[in-house]
Design a protein around this motif. Structure first.
Motif, short mmCIF file in Angstrom:
data_model
loop_
_atom_site.label_atom_id
_atom_site.label_comp_id
_atom_site.label_asym_id
_atom_site.label_seq_id
_atom_site.Cartn_x
_atom_site.Cartn_y
_atom_site.Cartn_z
N LYS A 187 0.76 -1.42 0.02
CA LYS A 187 0.00 0.06 0.08
C LYS A 187 0.86 1.41 0.04
O LYS A 187 0.52 2.23 -0.72
CB LYS A 187 -0.82 -0.12 0.99
N LYS A 188 1.97 1.20 1.04
CA LYS A 188 2.78 2.20 0.90
C LYS A 188 3.66 2.59 -0.37
O LYS A 188 3.65 3.71 -0.95
CB LYS A 188 3.72 2.02 2.13
N ILE A 189 3.99 1.47 -0.93
CA ILE A 189 4.61 1.46 -2.34
C ILE A 189 3.82 1.84 -3.18
O ILE A 189 4.37 2.82 -4.01
CB ILE A 189 5.25 0.10 -2.81
N GLU A 190 2.61 1.68 -3.28
CA GLU A 190 1.88 2.26 -4.41
C GLU A 190 1.40 3.54 -4.23
O GLU A 190 1.52 4.48 -5.18
CB GLU A 190 0.31 1.55 -4.17
N GLU A 191 1.38 4.29 -2.87
CA GLU A 191 1.15 5.60 -2.82
C GLU A 191 2.11 6.10 -3.18
O GLU A 191 2.34 7.52 -3.70
CB GLU A 191 0.90 5.83 -1.22
N TYR A 192 3.36 6.02 -2.86
CA TYR A 192 4.79 6.60 -3.23
C TYR A 192 4.79 6.78 -4.81
O TYR A 192 5.14 7.67 -5.49
CB TYR A 192 5.86 5.78 -2.79
N TYR A 193 4.52 5.34 -5.45
CA TYR A 193 4.63 5.43 -6.77
C TYR A 193 3.76 6.61 -7.47
O TYR A 193 3.91 7.18 -8.27
CB TYR A 193 4.05 3.92 -7.18
N ASN A 194 2.37 6.71 -7.00
CA ASN A 194 1.13 7.54 -7.49
C ASN A 194 1.70 8.84 -7.42
O ASN A 194 1.33 9.74 -8.32
CB ASN A 194 0.16 7.15 -7.01
N LYS A 195 2.49 9.09 -6.44
CA LYS A 195 2.90 10.63 -6.15
C LYS A 195 4.44 10.97 -6.80
O LYS A 195 4.79 11.99 -6.99
CB LYS A 195 3.30 10.67 -4.81
N LEU A 196 4.96 10.05 -7.68
CA LEU A 196 6.20 10.13 -8.34
C LEU A 196 5.76 10.95 -9.56
O LEU A 196 4.83 10.96 -10.13
CB LEU A 196 6.78 9.04 -8.86
N ASP A 197 6.64 11.82 -9.98
CA ASP A 197 6.60 12.57 -11.21
C ASP A 197 6.20 11.83 -12.33
O ASP A 197 6.88 10.77 -12.52
CB ASP A 197 7.65 13.61 -11.42
N LYS A 198 5.51 12.35 -13.32
CA LYS A 198 5.08 11.42 -14.53
C LYS A 198 6.40 10.95 -15.10
O LYS A 198 6.55 9.82 -15.75
CB LYS A 198 4.15 12.07 -15.48
N SER A 199 7.40 11.92 -15.25
CA SER A 199 8.59 11.57 -15.90
C SER A 199 9.30 10.34 -15.27
O SER A 199 10.03 9.65 -16.09
CB SER A 199 9.35 12.62 -16.37
#
Length: 251
Positions: free
Chosen positions: A200-212
């Motif tokens: 869950k935490k990994i997914e949250e971090y991934y979703n907040k990453l810049d699109k690039s």
């Protein structure tokens, strides 16, 4: 005024000329002319391979090229022990190498390399405390093991584990506050290697990453692993028996 305007235009041109390519300039003392310097990266099998080679001249070397995306590379200099890790990306990258202390190499010049240096410095503080703890308690741990004193052993292990927690907190804090840093994508990808990954935490971090960053190799790797966890592939079925074929006789 015209001279000033021309000077500013020239400076602007010089600053912007390397936005579409990388120029890695290294300075290293004590290495003779003609020694090879290798630019290395990991291949698909995880093996290091040289992707470019230049020679030292007057204590300096330069690599030039174009980076499709940021990616971890290493510099290996003939006659020096160790490798210099850095993030190869378009822009002017400068490194000052001490051949007798490769790990203290300073790499600057681009956003991601400046961030990598900052992140490493923060981690070094925890590393120093951990090493001091080991030195101060090595004799105590050895004695406890010889006496089979589980109380002391467990106490020391619990204190040591706090350093691991500090490293984890450092990573969480960094990723949360640096969604545009390439190292954040590397950290998130590495979270899958934990014994019990917090998906869950990994997914949250991934979703907040810049699109690039989501489009880089580590970004795509994170997405693939998350998809596999959410939708695990069905177990492969046995191939269909050709028509007319008889089943093997029971033994």
């Amino acid at each position: 005024m015209k001279k000033i305007a021309l000077l500013l235009a020239t400076i602007s041109l010089l600053v912007s000329c390397n936005k579409d390519k990388y120029v890695v300039t290294g300075t290293i003392k004590g290495i003779e002319n003609g020694k090879n310097v290798f630019l290395e990266k990991q291949d698909e099998m995880g093996q290091l391979k040289a992707v470019d080679t230049v020679q030292v001249k007057d204590g300096k070397f330069t690599f030039e090229g174009k980076a499709v995306e940021p990616e971890i590379h290493l510099i290996q200099v003939d006659g020096a022990n160790g490798k210099v890790p850095f993030i190869l990306e378009n822009g002017d990258i400068t490194m000052v190498i001490n051949k007798d202390s490769i790990m203290n190499t300073k790499v600057t010049g681009t956003y991601n390399n400046d961030e990598l240096t900052s992140y490493k410095k923060s981690g070094e503080q925890i590393q120093k405390k951990m090493m001091k703890f080991q030195e101060d308690n090595m004799a105590k741990m050895t004695e406890a093991q010889q006496k089979k004193d589980t109380v002391v052993m467990n106490s020391l292990r619990a204190e040591y584990m706090k350093f691991q927690e500090d490293f984890a907190k450092q990573s969480d804090t960094y990723v949360s506050s640096h969604p545009k840093a390439f190292i954040s994508a590397l950290i998130i990808e590495g979270m899958f290697n934990q014994m019990a990954p917090d998906v869950k935490k990994i997914e949250e971090y991934y979703n907040k990453l810049d699109k690039s960053l989501q489009g880089t190799k580590p970004g795509k790797s994170i997405k693939t692993k998350l998809d596999q966890i959410k939708n695990p592939t069905a177990a492969p079925q046995a191939p269909a028996m050709p028509q007319g074929a008889a089943p093997a006789p029971a033994k």
